[in-house]
Write a protein that holds these residues in place. Structure first.
Motif, PDB file in Angstrom:
ATOM      1  N   TRP A   1       2.392 -24.722  19.304  1.00  0.00           N
ATOM      2  CA  TRP A   1       3.555 -25.458  19.423  1.00  0.00           C
ATOM      3  C   TRP A   1       3.377 -26.912  19.688  1.00  0.00           C
ATOM      4  CZ3 TRP A   1       4.843 -27.889  24.329  1.00  0.00           C
ATOM      5  CH2 TRP A   1       5.945 -28.201  24.371  1.00  0.00           C
ATOM      6  N   TYR A   2       2.342 -27.178  20.327  1.00  0.00           N
ATOM      7  CA  TYR A   2       2.065 -28.625  20.712  1.00  0.00           C
ATOM      8  C   TYR A   2       1.319 -29.313  19.538  1.00  0.00           C
ATOM      9  CZ  TYR A   2       0.565 -32.777  23.193  1.00  0.00           C
ATOM     10  OH  TYR A   2       0.546 -34.034  23.968  1.00  0.00           O
ATOM     11  N   SER A   3       0.307 -28.896  19.055  1.00  0.00           N
ATOM     12  CA  SER A   3      -0.383 -29.613  17.980  1.00  0.00           C
ATOM     13  C   SER A   3       0.148 -29.580  16.572  1.00  0.00           C
ATOM     14  CB  SER A   3      -1.808 -28.818  17.819  1.00  0.00           C
ATOM     15  OG  SER A   3      -2.522 -28.776  19.152  1.00  0.00           O
ATOM     16  N   TYR A   4       1.058 -28.494  16.397  1.00  0.00           N
ATOM     17  CA  TYR A   4       1.703 -28.494  14.846  1.00  0.00           C
ATOM     18  C   TYR A   4       3.323 -29.047  15.225  1.00  0.00           C
ATOM     19  CZ  TYR A   4      -2.554 -26.266  13.324  1.00  0.00           C
ATOM     20  OH  TYR A   4      -3.817 -26.076  12.831  1.00  0.00           O
ATOM     21  N   GLY A   5       3.633 -29.086  16.290  1.00  0.00           N
ATOM     22  CA  GLY A   5       4.883 -29.430  16.628  1.00  0.00           C
ATOM     23  C   GLY A   5       6.036 -28.217  16.324  1.00  0.00           C
ATOM     24  N   ILE A   6       5.704 -26.903  16.132  1.00  0.00           N
ATOM     25  CA  ILE A   6       6.575 -25.857  15.974  1.00  0.00           C
ATOM     26  C   ILE A   6       7.253 -25.484  16.964  1.00  0.00           C
ATOM     27  CG2 ILE A   6       6.457 -23.713  14.620  1.00  0.00           C
ATOM     28  CD1 ILE A   6       4.011 -24.511  13.106  1.00  0.00           C
TER      29      ILE A   6
ATOM     30  N   THR B   1       4.153 -13.690  15.954  1.00  0.00           N
ATOM     31  CA  THR B   1       3.705 -13.402  14.739  1.00  0.00           C
ATOM     32  C   THR B   1       4.608 -13.279  13.635  1.00  0.00           C
ATOM     33  OG1 THR B   1       2.043 -11.993  15.998  1.00  0.00           O
ATOM     34  CG2 THR B   1       2.535 -11.260  13.807  1.00  0.00           C
ATOM     35  N   GLY B   2       5.856 -12.908  13.923  1.00  0.00           N
ATOM     36  CA  GLY B   2       6.888 -12.668  13.165  1.00  0.00           C
ATOM     37  C   GLY B   2       8.037 -13.752  13.042  1.00  0.00           C
ATOM     38  N   GLN B   3       7.945 -14.821  13.945  1.00  0.00           N
ATOM     39  CA  GLN B   3       9.158 -15.751  13.979  1.00  0.00           C
ATOM     40  C   GLN B   3       8.551 -17.028  13.607  1.00  0.00           C
ATOM     41  OE1 GLN B   3      12.322 -15.329  14.909  1.00  0.00           O
ATOM     42  NE2 GLN B   3      11.857 -12.965  15.183  1.00  0.00           N
ATOM     43  N   VAL B   4       7.302 -17.492  13.610  1.00  0.00           N
ATOM     44  CA  VAL B   4       6.682 -18.624  13.162  1.00  0.00           C
ATOM     45  C   VAL B   4       6.435 -18.433  11.904  1.00  0.00           C
ATOM     46  CG1 VAL B   4       4.616 -20.214  13.555  1.00  0.00           C
ATOM     47  CG2 VAL B   4       5.621 -19.001  15.511  1.00  0.00           C
ATOM     48  N   ASP B   5       6.985 -19.528  10.924  1.00  0.00           N
ATOM     49  CA  ASP B   5       6.546 -19.486   9.687  1.00  0.00           C
ATOM     50  C   ASP B   5       5.374 -20.294   9.233  1.00  0.00           C
ATOM     51  OD1 ASP B   5       6.911 -19.415   6.869  1.00  0.00           O
ATOM     52  OD2 ASP B   5       8.875 -20.669   6.628  1.00  0.00           O
ATOM     53  N   PRO B   6       4.553 -19.470   8.640  1.00  0.00           N
ATOM     54  CA  PRO B   6       3.346 -20.265   8.052  1.00  0.00           C
ATOM     55  C   PRO B   6       3.416 -21.527   7.426  1.00  0.00           C
ATOM     56  CG  PRO B   6       2.984 -18.010   7.872  1.00  0.00           C
ATOM     57  CD  PRO B   6       4.348 -18.027   8.059  1.00  0.00           C
ATOM     58  N   ASP B   7       4.510 -21.580   6.525  1.00  0.00           N
ATOM     59  CA  ASP B   7       4.934 -22.473   5.498  1.00  0.00           C
ATOM     60  C   ASP B   7       4.759 -23.848   6.479  1.00  0.00           C
ATOM     61  OD1 ASP B   7       5.116 -20.982   3.384  1.00  0.00           O
ATOM     62  OD2 ASP B   7       7.193 -20.932   3.710  1.00  0.00           O
ATOM     63  N   ALA B   8       5.203 -23.892   7.774  1.00  0.00           N
ATOM     64  CA  ALA B   8       5.094 -25.081   8.614  1.00  0.00           C
ATOM     65  C   ALA B   8       3.495 -25.506   8.800  1.00  0.00           C
ATOM     66  CB  ALA B   8       5.792 -24.696   9.750  1.00  0.00           C
ATOM     67  N   LEU B   9       2.734 -24.464   8.827  1.00  0.00           N
ATOM     68  CA  LEU B   9       1.509 -24.957   9.087  1.00  0.00           C
ATOM     69  C   LEU B   9       0.902 -25.329   7.783  1.00  0.00           C
ATOM     70  CD1 LEU B   9       0.054 -21.786  11.251  1.00  0.00           C
ATOM     71  CD2 LEU B   9       1.034 -24.099  11.992  1.00  0.00           C
ATOM     72  N   ALA B  10       1.389 -24.941   6.780  1.00  0.00           N
ATOM     73  CA  ALA B  10       1.010 -25.371   5.365  1.00  0.00           C
ATOM     74  C   ALA B  10       0.910 -26.793   5.353  1.00  0.00           C
ATOM     75  CB  ALA B  10       1.574 -24.885   4.133  1.00  0.00           C
ATOM     76  N   LEU B  11       2.026 -27.651   5.839  1.00  0.00           N
ATOM     77  CA  LEU B  11       2.136 -28.987   5.964  1.00  0.00           C
ATOM     78  C   LEU B  11       0.810 -29.543   6.449  1.00  0.00           C
ATOM     79  CD1 LEU B  11       5.699 -29.276   7.333  1.00  0.00           C
ATOM     80  CD2 LEU B  11       4.969 -29.421   4.805  1.00  0.00           C
ATOM     81  N   PHE B  12      -0.149 -28.974   7.100  1.00  0.00           N
ATOM     82  CA  PHE B  12      -1.333 -29.635   7.649  1.00  0.00           C
ATOM     83  C   PHE B  12      -2.460 -29.177   7.303  1.00  0.00           C
ATOM     84  CE2 PHE B  12       2.218 -29.772  10.841  1.00  0.00           C
ATOM     85  CZ  PHE B  12       2.170 -31.040  11.424  1.00  0.00           C
ATOM     86  N   THR B  13      -2.403 -27.942   6.525  1.00  0.00           N
ATOM     87  CA  THR B  13      -3.423 -27.423   5.779  1.00  0.00           C
ATOM     88  C   THR B  13      -3.659 -27.344   4.470  1.00  0.00           C
ATOM     89  OG1 THR B  13      -2.524 -25.243   6.134  1.00  0.00           O
ATOM     90  CG2 THR B  13      -3.782 -25.762   7.970  1.00  0.00           C
ATOM     91  N   GLY B  14      -2.735 -27.693   3.568  1.00  0.00           N
ATOM     92  CA  GLY B  14      -2.541 -27.927   2.228  1.00  0.00           C
ATOM     93  C   GLY B  14      -2.197 -26.883   1.432  1.00  0.00           C
ATOM     94  N   SER B  15      -1.970 -25.540   2.120  1.00  0.00           N
ATOM     95  CA  SER B  15      -1.166 -24.655   1.276  1.00  0.00           C
ATOM     96  C   SER B  15      -0.924 -23.543   2.231  1.00  0.00           C
ATOM     97  CB  SER B  15      -2.195 -24.156   0.336  1.00  0.00           C
ATOM     98  OG  SER B  15      -3.298 -23.574   0.671  1.00  0.00           O
ATOM     99  N   GLU B  16      -0.105 -22.589   1.672  1.00  0.00           N
ATOM    100  CA  GLU B  16       0.380 -21.415   2.738  1.00  0.00           C
ATOM    101  C   GLU B  16      -0.826 -20.476   2.814  1.00  0.00           C
ATOM    102  OE1 GLU B  16       3.727 -17.733   2.649  1.00  0.00           O
ATOM    103  OE2 GLU B  16       3.749 -19.421   1.252  1.00  0.00           O
ATOM    104  N   LYS B  17      -1.465 -20.188   1.814  1.00  0.00           N
ATOM    105  CA  LYS B  17      -2.636 -19.378   1.994  1.00  0.00           C
ATOM    106  C   LYS B  17      -4.034 -19.943   2.951  1.00  0.00           C
ATOM    107  CE  LYS B  17      -2.208 -16.923  -2.488  1.00  0.00           C
ATOM    108  NZ  LYS B  17      -2.815 -16.465  -3.493  1.00  0.00           N
ATOM    109  N   ALA B  18      -3.910 -21.210   2.937  1.00  0.00           N
ATOM    110  CA  ALA B  18      -4.919 -21.699   3.627  1.00  0.00           C
ATOM    111  C   ALA B  18      -4.522 -21.519   5.087  1.00  0.00           C
ATOM    112  CB  ALA B  18      -5.266 -23.170   3.268  1.00  0.00           C
ATOM    113  N   ALA B  19      -3.158 -21.867   5.299  1.00  0.00           N
ATOM    114  CA  ALA B  19      -2.462 -21.669   6.719  1.00  0.00           C
ATOM    115  C   ALA B  19      -2.553 -20.289   7.278  1.00  0.00           C
ATOM    116  CB  ALA B  19      -1.059 -21.897   6.657  1.00  0.00           C
TER     117      ALA B  19
END
Length: 451
Positions: free
Chosen positions: A187-192, A244-262
């Motif tokens: 929540w804090y580091s990625y702003g999700i 697990t089911g509500q946080v979209d990994p696509d949001a993390l992909a903004l910081f890691t480069g791709s969805e699979k990497a997230a």
């Protein structure tokens, strides 16, 4: 962070202050079952501790709703209301079971209904991050079935491990602490903001357990019962479902480069949460072993026995307190090890540290009768059992010599003056107090007369 800590403290304070009156109510209501063959305690102890924990949950949610930043969780998400609805239902079923011992299948049905209530209000798994594949969307029926399965598994895993004083509350508190750090980082580091409800649930769960533990540590004055164990299991499952089911990994992909990497970055915590949770892997393993053991013997999976992990620790020679601490150790190692690996999965030091601590845990398991001794300069500050044999014997001798002689003289005088025909009233066999104390008195302490 300050508002989360405030919510935690309020929850812990309400739970702690209400546990004492709840204990008296449980004694009056007769919620003290007979000592069973599989029980470790040997004196009747009241249950219904889950009542105090439920009101602590309500207080935590109420306080969070009135805080500036946490109020947004209630405004933007219906998950807190879904949690409260499911918790109220499972708590009511637990209270009835603590008092009337309802059938196991009825409890299982109630657990499924409570999970269904949460699903109907939006607390459900929408997608799964799968390693090597990415984000996999689930249909409504798939998400519902997976959510119900996760809730039922987590509730029963926590319920199965509730066999020693302070064990379930302590293990769930450790699990909630690891889960809080992980969800707060998301929540804090990625702003999700979708991770905020799970962070709130973990903080409230820690408060519930910390407030109840002082009353539940060995020797326990009160048990949480099914009303407490099923409640904290449901809250833990709700947090896992939320993140697990509500946080979209696509949001993390903004910081890691791709969805699979997230997905790969979060898989050390995501995937184990579904089986059911890395942070409660110990009670989950106990649950699986219990089902296999009972089925192999031709018994019902719900039939109670003395084959749980904590029972085996006692059988090989560990004391009650040491068995609980060993279970704490393994829960913390698995939970915080997964947390550290999720932060930096490429670090070999994390793997080596987990392996080293695992070796220490195995050594502790093989030394059940080892009693550490304090150095001589610290012996006067530790209990006699941790002193050297000579020092302990001297301490006991000094205590006996310094005992007041007036009580001895009064007892001798009363015995000499008593009539010869005076007989003491017979005491029925097996009569005990309420865990060594009256309904409102202090708890008993072994060896109190020698202190």
């Amino acid at each position: 962070m300050r508002e989360y800590l405030l919510t935690l403290c309020i929850t812990a304070a309400v739970t702690y202050l209400l546990t004492g009156p709840v204990r008296k109510f449980a004694i009056v209501a007769g919620a003290m079952p007979e000592i069973r063959a599989r029980d470790v305690h040997r004196e009747p102890t009241p249950r219904l501790g889950g009542i105090a924990m439920f009101f602590g949950l309500c207080a935590g949610l109420l306080v969070a709703d009135h805080l500036t930043n946490l109020n947004e969780v209630f405004a933007k998400s219906n998950e807190p209301r879904a949690l409260l609805s499911g918790a109220a239902l499972i708590w009511l079923i637990g209270v009835l079971d603590d008092k009337f011992e309802i059938d196991a299948l009825i409890k299982l049905g109630g657990q499924m209904i409570a999970a269904g209530v949460m699903v109907m209000q939006g607390l459900t798994i929408l997608w799964l991050p799968v390693p090597g594949v990415g984000n996999v969307a689930l249909t409504q029926w798939q998400g519902t079935l997976l959510t119900v399965a996760l809730v039922v598994i987590t509730i029963n895993a926590v319920n199965f491990v509730d066999g020693l004083d302070g064990l379930a509350a302590g293990m769930v508190c450790i699990a909630a602490a690891a889960f809080f750090l992980y969800s707060y980082r998301i929540w804090y580091s990625y702003g999700i903001e979708a991770a905020a409800p799970a962070t709130l649930f973990a903080a409230i769960l820690m408060g519930m357990c910390l407030g109840f533990l002082p009353h539940n540590m060995h020797p326990a004055r009160i048990f949480m019962g099914d009303s407490g164990s099923m409640l904290i299991g449901l809250v833990l499952a709700a947090g896992a479902i939320s993140i697990t089911g509500q946080v979209d990994p696509d949001a993390l992909a903004l910081f890691t480069g791709s969805e699979k990497a997230a997905v790969h970055q979060t898989v050390p915590v995501y995937i184990p949460l579904l089986l059911p949770l890395t942070i409660i892997a110990v009670p989950a393993a106990d649950l699986v072993l219990a089902i296999v053991r009972r089925t192999w013997r031709g018994q019902s999976p719900f039939a109670a026995d003395r084959g749980h992990l904590h029972h085996r620790l006692l059988e090989i020679g560990h004391s009650h307190s040491r068995a609980v601490l060993i279970m704490y150790f393994w829960s913390a190692l698995i939970g915080f090890g997964a947390l550290a690996y999720s932060v930096n999965s490429a670090s070999m030091w994390i793997v080596l540290g987990v392996v080293f601590l695992s070796a220490i845990g195995l050594v502790l398991l093989l030394l059940p009768r080892f009693t550490p001794r304090a150095p001589r300069w610290a012996e006067r500050f530790v209990p006699p059992r941790y002193r050297r044999r000579g020092q302990a014997a001297e301490a006991l001798t000094e205590a006996a010599e310094s005992a007041p002689q007036e009580a001895v003289a009064q007892e001798r005088t009363a015995r000499e003056c008593a009539p010869a025909t005076d007989e003491r009233a017979p005491v029925p066999a097996g009569t005990t107090g309420v865990n060594g104390a009256t309904a409102i008195g202090a708890r008993s302490r072994i060896g109190k007369a020698t202190r």
